[in-house]
Write a protein that holds these residues in place. Structure first.
Motif, mmCIF file in Angstrom:
data_model
loop_
_atom_site.group_PDB
_atom_site.id
_atom_site.type_symbol
_atom_site.label_atom_id
_atom_site.label_comp_id
_atom_site.label_asym_id
_atom_site.label_seq_id
_atom_site.Cartn_x
_atom_site.Cartn_y
_atom_site.Cartn_z
ATOM 1 N N ILE A 10 0.867 -1.179 0.000
ATOM 2 C CA ILE A 10 0.000 0.000 0.000
ATOM 3 C C ILE A 10 0.900 1.224 0.000
ATOM 4 C CG2 ILE A 10 -1.813 1.280 1.198
ATOM 5 C CD1 ILE A 10 -2.582 -1.456 2.509
ATOM 6 N N LEU A 11 0.737 2.043 -1.023
ATOM 7 C CA LEU A 11 1.478 3.300 -1.154
ATOM 8 C C LEU A 11 0.544 4.398 -0.661
ATOM 9 C CD1 LEU A 11 2.716 2.578 -4.769
ATOM 10 C CD2 LEU A 11 4.051 2.291 -2.669
ATOM 11 N N HIS A 12 0.898 5.005 0.444
ATOM 12 C CA HIS A 12 -0.001 5.966 1.081
ATOM 13 C C HIS A 12 0.102 7.357 0.456
ATOM 14 C CE1 HIS A 12 -1.185 3.162 4.204
ATOM 15 N NE2 HIS A 12 0.075 2.780 4.250
ATOM 16 N N ALA A 13 -1.064 7.909 0.164
ATOM 17 C CA ALA A 13 -1.227 9.308 -0.250
ATOM 18 C C ALA A 13 -0.507 9.678 -1.545
ATOM 19 C CB ALA A 13 -0.786 10.241 0.877
ATOM 20 N N ILE A 14 -0.423 8.734 -2.493
ATOM 21 C CA ILE A 14 0.206 9.116 -3.767
ATOM 22 C C ILE A 14 -0.780 9.117 -4.931
ATOM 23 C CG2 ILE A 14 2.442 8.221 -3.043
ATOM 24 C CD1 ILE A 14 2.026 6.087 -5.334
ATOM 25 N N GLY A 15 -1.970 8.618 -4.719
ATOM 26 C CA GLY A 15 -2.950 8.541 -5.802
ATOM 27 C C GLY A 15 -3.597 9.889 -6.068
ATOM 28 N N GLU A 16 -4.489 9.865 -7.019
ATOM 29 C CA GLU A 16 -5.244 11.069 -7.349
ATOM 30 C C GLU A 16 -5.975 11.554 -6.109
ATOM 31 O OE1 GLU A 16 -8.881 12.102 -10.319
ATOM 32 O OE2 GLU A 16 -7.324 10.765 -11.067
ATOM 33 N N ASP A 17 -5.910 12.822 -5.840
ATOM 34 C CA ASP A 17 -6.512 13.437 -4.655
ATOM 35 C C ASP A 17 -5.919 12.908 -3.352
ATOM 36 O OD1 ASP A 17 -8.225 14.999 -6.261
ATOM 37 O OD2 ASP A 17 -9.688 13.360 -6.352
ATOM 38 N N ASP A 20 -4.652 6.473 -1.061
ATOM 39 C CA ASP A 20 -3.697 5.373 -1.050
ATOM 40 C C ASP A 20 -3.847 4.553 -2.333
ATOM 41 O OD1 ASP A 20 -3.082 6.228 1.491
ATOM 42 O OD2 ASP A 20 -4.091 4.577 2.514
ATOM 43 N N VAL A 21 -2.743 3.952 -2.757
ATOM 44 C CA VAL A 21 -2.754 3.080 -3.923
ATOM 45 C C VAL A 21 -2.329 1.697 -3.446
ATOM 46 C CG1 VAL A 21 -1.660 2.606 -6.145
ATOM 47 C CG2 VAL A 21 -2.235 4.959 -5.535
#
Length: 82
Positions: A10-17, A20-21
């Motif tokens: 889980i990549l936190h706070a990198i997606g659109e808006d 998490d991704v």
């Protein structure tokens, strides 16, 4: 390249808006690095892209792609759950 990893990253706070991704395979990792990544340069980023390309060609294991994504995240300061 679509085999699911034993444990997602889980990549936190990198997606659109800033969402998490969740990355479950090397294809998803490639998309995250190309579309969502906060940095454009980095040694671990470059290596991850090469490893993920090798996974796509059947020359590296899915787990190698997962490890490369984690290394790139650490380099870029992206908070992860792995």
């Amino acid at each position: 390249m679509r085999a699911t990893w034993s444990k997602p990253v889980i990549l936190h706070a990198i997606g659109e808006d800033g969402e998490d991704v969740v990355v479950e395979n090397s294809l998803g990792a490639s998309w995250a690095l190309i579309e969502d990544w906060p940095e454009e340069d980095g040694e671990a980023l470059d290596k991850a892209l090469l490893v993920l390309g090798a996974v796509a060609q059947g020359k590296a294991k899915e787990e190698d792609g997962r490890k490369a994504l984690i290394a790139a995240a650490l380099e870029a300061g992206v908070k992860i759950t792995a």
